[in-house]
Design a protein around this motif. Structure first.
Motif, PDB file in Angstrom:
ATOM      1  N   UNK A  51       0.612  -1.307   0.070  1.00 50.11           N
ATOM      2  CA  UNK A  51       0.433   0.252  -0.407  1.00 50.11           C
ATOM      3  C   UNK A  51       0.634   1.551  -0.052  1.00 50.11           C
ATOM      4  N   UNK A  52       2.243   1.566   1.051  1.00 50.03           N
ATOM      5  CA  UNK A  52       3.002   2.009   0.613  1.00 50.03           C
ATOM      6  C   UNK A  52       3.316   3.014  -0.774  1.00 50.03           C
ATOM      7  N   UNK A  53       3.980   1.355  -1.633  1.00 49.71           N
ATOM      8  CA  UNK A  53       4.219   1.761  -3.076  1.00 49.71           C
ATOM      9  C   UNK A  53       3.092   2.315  -3.993  1.00 49.71           C
ATOM     10  N   UNK A  75      12.680   1.407  -8.506  1.00 50.57           N
ATOM     11  CA  UNK A  75      11.254   0.920  -9.148  1.00 50.57           C
ATOM     12  C   UNK A  75      10.769   1.013  -8.048  1.00 50.57           C
ATOM     13  N   UNK A  76       8.963   1.385  -8.795  1.00 42.86           N
ATOM     14  CA  UNK A  76       8.302   1.272  -7.932  1.00 42.86           C
ATOM     15  C   UNK A  76       7.450   0.949  -8.739  1.00 42.86           C
ATOM     16  N   UNK A  85       8.674   3.194 -13.195  1.00 41.01           N
ATOM     17  CA  UNK A  85       8.197   4.112 -12.306  1.00 41.01           C
ATOM     18  C   UNK A  85       9.589   3.866 -10.721  1.00 41.01           C
ATOM     19  N   UNK A  86      10.074   5.742 -10.733  1.00 42.61           N
ATOM     20  CA  UNK A  86      11.092   5.511 -10.012  1.00 42.61           C
ATOM     21  C   UNK A  86      10.304   6.482  -8.814  1.00 42.61           C
ATOM     22  N   UNK A  87      10.739   6.007  -7.625  1.00 40.35           N
ATOM     23  CA  UNK A  87      10.890   7.251  -6.432  1.00 40.35           C
ATOM     24  C   UNK A  87      11.380   7.877  -6.173  1.00 40.35           C
ATOM     25  N   UNK A 127       2.886   5.616  -2.916  1.00 38.30           N
ATOM     26  CA  UNK A 127       4.160   6.112  -3.859  1.00 38.30           C
ATOM     27  C   UNK A 127       3.721   6.668  -5.497  1.00 38.30           C
ATOM     28  N   UNK A 128       3.779   5.653  -5.688  1.00 39.31           N
ATOM     29  CA  UNK A 128       3.650   5.215  -7.191  1.00 39.31           C
ATOM     30  C   UNK A 128       2.694   6.571  -7.330  1.00 39.31           C
TER      31      UNK A 128
END
Length: 115
Positions: A40-42, A76-77, A69-71, A45-46
């Motif tokens: 869910x944090x990912x 990589x997220x 897609x990167x944070x 972040x996305x």
């Protein structure tokens, strides 16, 4: 266009998310997270990073075009769908950018929905 982050149990007992556009087309998916909270944090972040082009990486070989897609820490997220051309890849990136903010989050295991 409607979009949904689906959070699913992975085969290796972790959690993954996938971003579906229009109810069926997966345009972005994650690697496996160990916990539901991490997944869910990912997703969050996305949502935070996907609207901005500077957080996208693009790749290609002789027959396929990819993106991720990167944070802000360069991890990589999300991994994008594979496209047959650079133009198709850019269309997919545009869909992610436009839809990610309003996408609902559905946890498949329970049917719970988060916004």
């Amino acid at each position: 266009m409607k979009a949904t982050f689906e959070v699913l149990r992975a085969r290796d007992d972790g959690w993954i998310f996938q971003l579906k556009i229009g109810g069926h087309q997966v345009v972005l998916h994650s690697n496996t997270y160990r916990t539901l909270a991490g997944c869910l944090n990912g997703v969050e972040s996305c949502r935070e990073h996907s609207p901005y082009d500077r957080f996208y990486g693009r790749g290609e070989d002789q027959v396929r075009f990819t993106f991720h897609v990167m944070a802000s820490n360069n991890r990589i997220i999300g991994l994008g769908c594979v496209s047959a051309s650079a133009a198709e890849r850019e269309i997919a990136i545009g869909l992610v950018k436009r839809c990610v903010q309003d996408a609902r989050t559905l946890i498949a295991r329970t049917g719970d929905e988060k916004k």
